[in-house]
Design a protein around this motif. Structure first.
Motif, PDB file in Angstrom:
ATOM      1  N   LEU A  27      56.255   5.752   5.971  1.00  0.00           N
ATOM      2  CA  LEU A  27      55.156   5.514   5.045  1.00  0.00           C
ATOM      3  C   LEU A  27      54.445   4.206   5.378  1.00  0.00           C
ATOM      4  CD1 LEU A  27      53.685   6.624   2.573  1.00  0.00           C
ATOM      5  CD2 LEU A  27      55.309   5.379   1.158  1.00  0.00           C
ATOM      6  N   SER A  28      55.195   3.193   5.771  1.00  0.00           N
ATOM      7  CA  SER A  28      54.590   1.921   6.185  1.00  0.00           C
ATOM      8  C   SER A  28      53.747   2.109   7.440  1.00  0.00           C
ATOM      9  CB  SER A  28      55.672   0.883   6.445  1.00  0.00           C
ATOM     10  OG  SER A  28      56.346   0.571   5.261  1.00  0.00           O
ATOM     11  N   ARG A  29      54.246   2.883   8.377  1.00  0.00           N
ATOM     12  CA  ARG A  29      53.470   3.165   9.592  1.00  0.00           C
ATOM     13  C   ARG A  29      52.178   3.904   9.258  1.00  0.00           C
ATOM     14  NH1 ARG A  29      58.666   4.594  11.426  1.00  0.00           N
ATOM     15  NH2 ARG A  29      59.512   2.984  12.762  1.00  0.00           N
ATOM     16  N   GLN A  30      52.274   4.883   8.360  1.00  0.00           N
ATOM     17  CA  GLN A  30      51.094   5.647   7.964  1.00  0.00           C
ATOM     18  C   GLN A  30      50.075   4.744   7.264  1.00  0.00           C
ATOM     19  OE1 GLN A  30      50.694   8.888   8.780  1.00  0.00           O
ATOM     20  NE2 GLN A  30      48.657   8.916   7.916  1.00  0.00           N
ATOM     21  N   ALA A  31      50.551   3.822   6.439  1.00  0.00           N
ATOM     22  CA  ALA A  31      49.643   2.889   5.756  1.00  0.00           C
ATOM     23  C   ALA A  31      48.954   1.973   6.761  1.00  0.00           C
ATOM     24  CB  ALA A  31      50.415   2.067   4.725  1.00  0.00           C
ATOM     25  N   ALA A  32      49.692   1.499   7.761  1.00  0.00           N
ATOM     26  CA  ALA A  32      49.086   0.646   8.790  1.00  0.00           C
ATOM     27  C   ALA A  32      48.061   1.435   9.603  1.00  0.00           C
ATOM     28  CB  ALA A  32      50.165   0.082   9.706  1.00  0.00           C
ATOM     29  N   TYR A  33      48.369   2.676   9.911  1.00  0.00           N
ATOM     30  CA  TYR A  33      47.439   3.528  10.644  1.00  0.00           C
ATOM     31  C   TYR A  33      46.161   3.742   9.829  1.00  0.00           C
ATOM     32  CZ  TYR A  33      45.479   7.733  12.763  1.00  0.00           C
ATOM     33  OH  TYR A  33      44.637   8.638  13.332  1.00  0.00           O
ATOM     34  N   ASN A  34      46.296   4.002   8.539  1.00  0.00           N
ATOM     35  CA  ASN A  34      45.130   4.201   7.678  1.00  0.00           C
ATOM     36  C   ASN A  34      44.312   2.926   7.566  1.00  0.00           C
ATOM     37  OD1 ASN A  34      45.819   6.840   7.239  1.00  0.00           O
ATOM     38  ND2 ASN A  34      46.807   6.462   5.284  1.00  0.00           N
ATOM     39  N   GLN A  35      44.971   1.782   7.507  1.00  0.00           N
ATOM     40  CA  GLN A  35      44.253   0.510   7.434  1.00  0.00           C
ATOM     41  C   GLN A  35      43.451   0.264   8.707  1.00  0.00           C
ATOM     42  OE1 GLN A  35      44.114  -1.319   4.691  1.00  0.00           O
ATOM     43  NE2 GLN A  35      42.709  -2.741   5.672  1.00  0.00           N
ATOM     44  N   LEU A  59      54.712  13.928   4.447  1.00  0.00           N
ATOM     45  CA  LEU A  59      54.431  12.624   5.045  1.00  0.00           C
ATOM     46  C   LEU A  59      54.121  12.772   6.534  1.00  0.00           C
ATOM     47  CD1 LEU A  59      54.253   9.564   4.746  1.00  0.00           C
ATOM     48  CD2 LEU A  59      56.704   9.459   5.181  1.00  0.00           C
ATOM     49  N   ALA A  60      54.872  13.608   7.213  1.00  0.00           N
ATOM     50  CA  ALA A  60      54.651  13.806   8.650  1.00  0.00           C
ATOM     51  C   ALA A  60      53.298  14.466   8.925  1.00  0.00           C
ATOM     52  CB  ALA A  60      55.778  14.640   9.237  1.00  0.00           C
ATOM     53  N   SER A  61      52.879  15.349   8.031  1.00  0.00           N
ATOM     54  CA  SER A  61      51.607  16.041   8.253  1.00  0.00           C
ATOM     55  C   SER A  61      50.416  15.264   7.705  1.00  0.00           C
ATOM     56  CB  SER A  61      51.650  17.438   7.623  1.00  0.00           C
ATOM     57  OG  SER A  61      51.760  17.342   6.220  1.00  0.00           O
ATOM     58  N   GLY A  62      50.657  14.203   6.931  1.00  0.00           N
ATOM     59  CA  GLY A  62      49.576  13.371   6.422  1.00  0.00           C
ATOM     60  C   GLY A  62      48.832  13.971   5.254  1.00  0.00           C
ATOM     61  N   GLN A  63      49.478  14.814   4.484  1.00  0.00           N
ATOM     62  CA  GLN A  63      48.841  15.445   3.326  1.00  0.00           C
ATOM     63  C   GLN A  63      49.106  14.588   2.090  1.00  0.00           C
ATOM     64  OE1 GLN A  63      50.382  19.400   3.138  1.00  0.00           O
ATOM     65  NE2 GLN A  63      49.559  19.985   5.120  1.00  0.00           N
ATOM     66  N   ALA A  64      48.181  13.684   1.797  1.00  0.00           N
ATOM     67  CA  ALA A  64      48.382  12.688   0.737  1.00  0.00           C
ATOM     68  C   ALA A  64      48.506  13.287  -0.665  1.00  0.00           C
ATOM     69  CB  ALA A  64      47.264  11.658   0.792  1.00  0.00           C
ATOM     70  N   PRO A  65      47.641  14.212  -1.088  1.00  0.00           N
ATOM     71  CA  PRO A  65      47.784  14.729  -2.463  1.00  0.00           C
ATOM     72  C   PRO A  65      49.114  15.464  -2.678  1.00  0.00           C
ATOM     73  CG  PRO A  65      45.616  15.263  -1.595  1.00  0.00           C
ATOM     74  CD  PRO A  65      46.426  14.721  -0.458  1.00  0.00           C
ATOM     75  N   GLN A  66      49.509  16.260  -1.697  1.00  0.00           N
ATOM     76  CA  GLN A  66      50.775  16.982  -1.815  1.00  0.00           C
ATOM     77  C   GLN A  66      51.948  16.007  -1.752  1.00  0.00           C
ATOM     78  OE1 GLN A  66      48.340  17.848   0.311  1.00  0.00           O
ATOM     79  NE2 GLN A  66      47.741  19.927  -0.204  1.00  0.00           N
ATOM     80  N   LEU A  67      51.805  14.953  -0.950  1.00  0.00           N
ATOM     81  CA  LEU A  67      52.856  13.934  -0.856  1.00  0.00           C
ATOM     82  C   LEU A  67      53.053  13.247  -2.198  1.00  0.00           C
ATOM     83  CD1 LEU A  67      54.835  12.238   0.849  1.00  0.00           C
ATOM     84  CD2 LEU A  67      52.908  10.749   1.394  1.00  0.00           C
TER      85      LEU A  67
END
Length: 126
Positions: A81-89, A23-31
């Motif tokens: 995870l919520s922060r990462q989703a907001a960043y992606n949005q 999650l910290a590295s942003g690797q979605a498939p591995q996550l």
């Protein structure tokens, strides 16, 4: 205390740390795959968790502290995870901007909409 329970808790903690790293590295498939593995391990741990009557109170307390630590860590992962989703949005908004909503009316027509007729008259006379 049950050795299988401690071993399973060790596996859950190890997988939890791996999920946090992905999650910290942003690797979605591995996550995704690591999260599914964490879910399977925690289901197995929940099956083993009812404390045996032969366990000492000290070992029960140590086990409870480890489970509480994982639970608080899960809350932190959920927030990240919520922060990462907001960043992606926000990044998606930069790449594919959408028109803003109209303040007045539905905004479906370029030239505006016909004003609704008021009163008793339901027709337009020339």
């Amino acid at each position: 205390m049950n050795d299988a329970m401690i071993k399973q808790l060790d596996l859950v903690e190890q997988q939890f740390n791996q999920v946090a790293a992905f999650l910290a590295s942003g690797q979605a498939p591995q996550l995704d795959t690591a999260s599914q593995a964490l879910h399977a391990l925690t289901v197995e741990l929940a099956r083993l968790l009812p404390f045996p009557a032969t366990a000492s109170t000290a070992s029960q307390k140590a086990l409870r502290q480890r489970v509480v630590a994982i639970a608080s860590g899960l809350q932190m992962l959920r927030d990240n995870l919520s922060r990462q989703a907001a960043y992606n949005q926000q990044a998606l908004q930069v790449v594919l901007p959408t028109p803003s909503k109209s303040t007045y009316g539905s905004g479906s027509s370029v030239y505006g909409t016909v004003a609704p007729q008021g009163g008793v008259q339901k027709y337009l006379a020339a």
